[in-house]
Design a protein around this motif. Structure first.
Motif, PDB file in Angstrom:
ATOM      1  N   ALA A 140      17.068   7.671   0.095  1.00  0.00           N
ATOM      2  CA  ALA A 140      16.908   6.640   1.128  1.00  0.00           C
ATOM      3  C   ALA A 140      16.577   7.277   2.478  1.00  0.00           C
ATOM      4  N   ILE A 141      17.319   8.341   2.829  1.00  0.00           N
ATOM      5  CA  ILE A 141      17.051   9.024   4.110  1.00  0.00           C
ATOM      6  C   ILE A 141      15.647   9.606   4.105  1.00  0.00           C
ATOM      7  N   TYR A 142      15.258  10.186   2.988  1.00  0.00           N
ATOM      8  CA  TYR A 142      13.906  10.733   2.870  1.00  0.00           C
ATOM      9  C   TYR A 142      12.859   9.643   3.099  1.00  0.00           C
ATOM     10  N   ALA A 143      13.057   8.469   2.482  1.00  0.00           N
ATOM     11  CA  ALA A 143      12.087   7.372   2.597  1.00  0.00           C
ATOM     12  C   ALA A 143      12.001   6.872   4.041  1.00  0.00           C
ATOM     13  N   PHE A 144      13.148   6.728   4.687  1.00  0.00           N
ATOM     14  CA  PHE A 144      13.120   6.248   6.071  1.00  0.00           C
ATOM     15  C   PHE A 144      12.491   7.289   7.012  1.00  0.00           C
ATOM     16  N   ASP A 145      12.747   8.567   6.727  1.00  0.00           N
ATOM     17  CA  ASP A 145      12.092   9.623   7.524  1.00  0.00           C
ATOM     18  C   ASP A 145      10.576   9.567   7.338  1.00  0.00           C
ATOM     19  N   LYS A 146      10.140   9.322   6.102  1.00  0.00           N
ATOM     20  CA  LYS A 146       8.705   9.197   5.839  1.00  0.00           C
ATOM     21  C   LYS A 146       8.132   8.007   6.589  1.00  0.00           C
ATOM     22  N   PRO A 178       0.837  -1.197   0.000  1.00  0.00           N
ATOM     23  CA  PRO A 178       0.000   0.000   0.000  1.00  0.00           C
ATOM     24  C   PRO A 178       0.876   1.252   0.000  1.00  0.00           C
ATOM     25  N   GLU A 179       0.639   2.145  -0.944  1.00  0.00           N
ATOM     26  CA  GLU A 179       1.462   3.341  -1.060  1.00  0.00           C
ATOM     27  C   GLU A 179       1.349   4.195   0.201  1.00  0.00           C
ATOM     28  N   ASN A 180       2.481   4.761   0.628  1.00  0.00           N
ATOM     29  CA  ASN A 180       2.602   5.628   1.811  1.00  0.00           C
ATOM     30  C   ASN A 180       2.450   4.886   3.141  1.00  0.00           C
ATOM     31  N   SER A 181       2.353   3.562   3.088  1.00  0.00           N
ATOM     32  CA  SER A 181       2.345   2.810   4.342  1.00  0.00           C
ATOM     33  C   SER A 181       3.788   2.714   4.870  1.00  0.00           C
ATOM     34  N   PHE A 182       3.935   2.396   6.158  1.00  0.00           N
ATOM     35  CA  PHE A 182       5.297   2.326   6.719  1.00  0.00           C
ATOM     36  C   PHE A 182       6.114   1.229   6.021  1.00  0.00           C
ATOM     37  N   ARG A 183       5.446   0.138   5.599  1.00  0.00           N
ATOM     38  CA  ARG A 183       6.146  -0.943   4.903  1.00  0.00           C
ATOM     39  C   ARG A 183       6.624  -0.489   3.518  1.00  0.00           C
ATOM     40  N   TYR A 184       5.798   0.346   2.879  1.00  0.00           N
ATOM     41  CA  TYR A 184       6.164   0.862   1.561  1.00  0.00           C
ATOM     42  C   TYR A 184       7.429   1.729   1.667  1.00  0.00           C
ATOM     43  N   TRP A 185       7.422   2.668   2.642  1.00  0.00           N
ATOM     44  CA  TRP A 185       8.571   3.574   2.790  1.00  0.00           C
ATOM     45  C   TRP A 185       9.814   2.833   3.290  1.00  0.00           C
ATOM     46  N   ALA A 186       9.602   1.814   4.093  1.00  0.00           N
ATOM     47  CA  ALA A 186      10.749   1.004   4.541  1.00  0.00           C
ATOM     48  C   ALA A 186      11.394   0.298   3.361  1.00  0.00           C
ATOM     49  N   ALA A 187      10.562  -0.248   2.470  1.00  0.00           N
ATOM     50  CA  ALA A 187      11.086  -0.927   1.285  1.00  0.00           C
ATOM     51  C   ALA A 187      11.767   0.057   0.337  1.00  0.00           C
ATOM     52  N   ILE A 247      15.317  -0.980  12.444  1.00  0.00           N
ATOM     53  CA  ILE A 247      15.833  -1.125  11.071  1.00  0.00           C
ATOM     54  C   ILE A 247      15.960   0.235  10.404  1.00  0.00           C
ATOM     55  N   ALA A 248      14.953   1.083  10.561  1.00  0.00           N
ATOM     56  CA  ALA A 248      14.947   2.393   9.904  1.00  0.00           C
ATOM     57  C   ALA A 248      16.043   3.306  10.470  1.00  0.00           C
ATOM     58  N   THR A 249      16.120   3.423  11.782  1.00  0.00           N
ATOM     59  CA  THR A 249      17.107   4.316  12.397  1.00  0.00           C
ATOM     60  C   THR A 249      18.531   3.806  12.178  1.00  0.00           C
ATOM     61  N   SER A 250      18.705   2.491  12.197  1.00  0.00           N
ATOM     62  CA  SER A 250      20.031   1.934  11.925  1.00  0.00           C
ATOM     63  C   SER A 250      20.446   2.226  10.483  1.00  0.00           C
ATOM     64  N   SER A 251      19.498   2.163   9.567  1.00  0.00           N
ATOM     65  CA  SER A 251      19.787   2.457   8.157  1.00  0.00           C
ATOM     66  C   SER A 251      20.133   3.923   7.960  1.00  0.00           C
ATOM     67  N   ILE A 252      19.384   4.827   8.618  1.00  0.00           N
ATOM     68  CA  ILE A 252      19.690   6.264   8.514  1.00  0.00           C
ATOM     69  C   ILE A 252      21.092   6.538   9.053  1.00  0.00           C
ATOM     70  N   ALA A 253      21.443   5.897  10.164  1.00  0.00           N
ATOM     71  CA  ALA A 253      22.778   6.070  10.749  1.00  0.00           C
ATOM     72  C   ALA A 253      23.863   5.613   9.772  1.00  0.00           C
ATOM     73  N   TYR A 254      23.609   4.496   9.101  1.00  0.00           N
ATOM     74  CA  TYR A 254      24.567   3.976   8.118  1.00  0.00           C
ATOM     75  C   TYR A 254      24.777   4.991   6.992  1.00  0.00           C
ATOM     76  N   LEU A 255      23.680   5.584   6.515  1.00  0.00           N
ATOM     77  CA  LEU A 255      23.759   6.550   5.415  1.00  0.00           C
ATOM     78  C   LEU A 255      24.476   7.830   5.847  1.00  0.00           C
ATOM     79  N   LEU A 256      24.195   8.306   7.062  1.00  0.00           N
ATOM     80  CA  LEU A 256      24.873   9.505   7.569  1.00  0.00           C
ATOM     81  C   LEU A 256      26.362   9.249   7.764  1.00  0.00           C
ATOM     82  N   ASN A 257      26.671   8.044   8.180  1.00  0.00           N
ATOM     83  CA  ASN A 257      28.080   7.688   8.379  1.00  0.00           C
ATOM     84  C   ASN A 257      28.834   7.681   7.053  1.00  0.00           C
TER      85      ASN A 257
END
Length: 526
Positions: free
Chosen positions: A207-213, A184-193, A227-237
């Motif tokens: 990617a950061i935008y999608a995880f923030d969404k 489903p578009e705009n669902s948390f699973r959609y933005w995580a994917a 999973i989301a916050t760990s991924s954002i941290a990886y991207l910022l790093n």
């Protein structure tokens, strides 16, 4: 302009200080959750126990058992690999018994997830490649594509050869696209994917935008948050923003603890980041906890990843300990030298004080003697002035008497000496005046002198006497007249008589001859 630069620098310093304080606070919060991890695990164990009780009460009801084992698998899948694997086997058996292909397919997808979570990539690949989900529901397809894409992503993370990394990530993205179109578009699973796909495509901003969404959406749980916050941290790093990445890693690690997720990377990545920042003690604490979690889950590839960095961090910690030990040793040596120097200084000061005290005592004693001598001198000078004046007057009177007799040629009268010049009487008067002055100077002399004698040898003076011959001899000694010949001349005795008096008195004393004389000289004047 300079003032603006100063204000800007001050502002940046304050921001940095606040950020540092916030990070320290976040780490304290993480330490709190690590310390209370058992409580969250106990909540999971309680839920597991309830599900097991339900399973026990539904024996024979395969459909209900399938539902309960599916719930049990959800509790175990990121908690304990072996137990999750057992649940999957039960689900496969039950789906076969129920003769429901879709349930059996879902059970095999879960089996694939167990394999890849524990690092058994070939086994995961074999089981997932054998499945055909084309005739099943969208939810089953989403589970399949999501699980299979993660298999390729994990293979890419595990394999550090660039051509294989790119190939595995591209394959994973292609598979994940099949899941994204079904979500489903705009669902948390959609933005995580979407976030995962963009991250693996090196589209970091997207990617950061999608995880923030995803974080702005609803219905996700702590595991999804981690999973989301760990991924954002990886991207910022990757961008070099380590200080910005750290709060996200801390948040991910806390979310893993809350969800009792043992198959995790957040703590390991946080430990590595802290190691790079030289916060070795915290890095050691978190890498050990990450290894403990990975061992608990039996995630082989996670243990291998942690095993690559753990010796480096531990080695640095040992180096720090050795440096601290060397520093402490140098400090101890310095303190020891300083303490020894202080002791030597205190000894020198103490000896100096002793010398000063002794000198003061000597000065005081000398001063007392000088005062005493001055007092004695004044008294006896006055005494001898008066005495000599009297003798001069008497000699003058005698001279005038003789002159008159010679002038009158009355030589026979010279044979009769004047009666007012009685030598014996004059000597007695001299002794009386001497005694008066001495007792005035030493009022307790007789009492103190008797203390130096045996009780039965104490001197008892006659009525009207101030001193007797014995006391007069030692009175002269006390005044500093030590020559027996001078004492004999003054008292009109022979020297032998004076020696006899002295020896007799020494035999009556309670001290030796030397001590007796010293004690006499110590009698105070007042």
């Amino acid at each position: 302009m300079k003032r603006f630069h100063y204000i800007l620098l001050t502002f940046l310093f304050l921001v940095a200080s606040l950020a540092s304080a916030q990070t320290a606070s976040d780490l304290d919060s993480l330490d709190y959750y690590i310390a209370h991890q058992q409580q969250f695990d106990q909540l999971k164990e309680t839920r597991i126990k309830q599900i097991r009780e339900s399973i026990a009460s539904n024996k024979g009801n395969d459909k209900k058992l399938y539902e309960e084992y599916d719930k049990l698998y959800d509790e175990y899948r990121s908690y304990i690999y072996d137990s999750a694997y057992v649940c999957v086997e039960k689900l496969i058996d039950l789906s076969t018994t129920l003769n429901e292909p879709e349930k059996k397919c879902l059970a095999n997808i879960k089996l694939g997830f167990c394999y890849l979570s524990s690092g058994l990539f070939k086994e995961a690949f074999d089981i997932l490649s054998s499945l055909n989900v084309s005739q099943f529901s969208n939810e089953t397809k989403i589970e399949y594509y999501t699980c299979k894409s993660r298999l390729y992503y994990d293979l890419a993370d595990y394999n550090n050869r660039r051509e294989f990394v790119r190939k595995y990530n591209e394959t994973g993205n292609s598979i994940l696209d099949s899941a994204i179109v079904l979500l489903p578009e705009n669902s948390f699973r959609y933005w995580a994917a979407m976030g995962l796909k963009n991250m693996k495509s090196n589209k970091n901003d997207d990617a950061i935008y999608a995880f923030d969404k995803m974080l702005d959406s609803e219905n996700y749980d702590n595991h999804d948050l981690a999973i989301a916050t760990s991924s954002i941290a990886y991207l910022l790093n990757l961008r070099g923003k380590k200080s910005d990445a750290k709060p996200y890693l801390i948040q991910a690690a806390i979310a893993d603890i809350k969800s009792s997720t043992k198959e995790t990377v957040a703590l390991r990545n946080l430990a590595q980041l802290l190691y790079e920042e030289r916060d070795i003690n915290s890095a050691v604490t978190y890498i050990r906890q990450a290894l403990k979690d990975a061992s608990f889950y039996s995630a082989r590839h996670r243990q291998l990843e942690i095993g690559n960095i753990l010796p480096i961090i531990e080695g640095e910690r040992i180096n720090n300990i050795e440096r601290q030990r060397d520093t402490i040793l140098m400090f101890v040596i310095f303190i020891s030298i300083l303490s020894l120097s202080l002791i030597v200084a205190l000894v020198i000061i103490w000896q100096s004080f002793r010398h000063i005290k002794a000198a003061k005592s000597e000065i005081q004693a000398t001063n007392d003697k000088l005062i005493e001598a001055n007092k004695i001198k004044n008294e006896y000078i006055g005494f001898f002035f008066n005495q000599n004046s009297e003798y001069i007057e008497k000699i003058g009177s005698l001279q005038r008497w003789v002159n008159r007799k010679v002038m009158d040629k009355r030589f026979d009268d010279l044979k009769s000496f004047p009666q007012n010049l009685n030598i014996k009487k004059e000597r007695e008067t001299l002794y009386e005046r001497f005694d008066e002055i001495f007792i005035k100077l030493f009022p307790n002399f007789v009492e103190e002198f008797n203390k130096l004698l045996k009780p039965e040898e104490h001197i008892i003076l006659k009525s009207g006497e101030l001193l007797n011959t014995d006391l007069r001899i030692y009175a002269l000694i006390r005044l500093g007249v030590n020559d027996s010949e001078k004492i004999a001349h003054f008292l009109d005795y022979s020297v032998n008589t004076i020696y006899a008096y002295k020896n007799k008195m020494k035999s009556r004393a309670i001290y030796s001859s030397k001590e007796f004389k010293e004690k006499v000289l110590e009698i105070k004047s007042y």
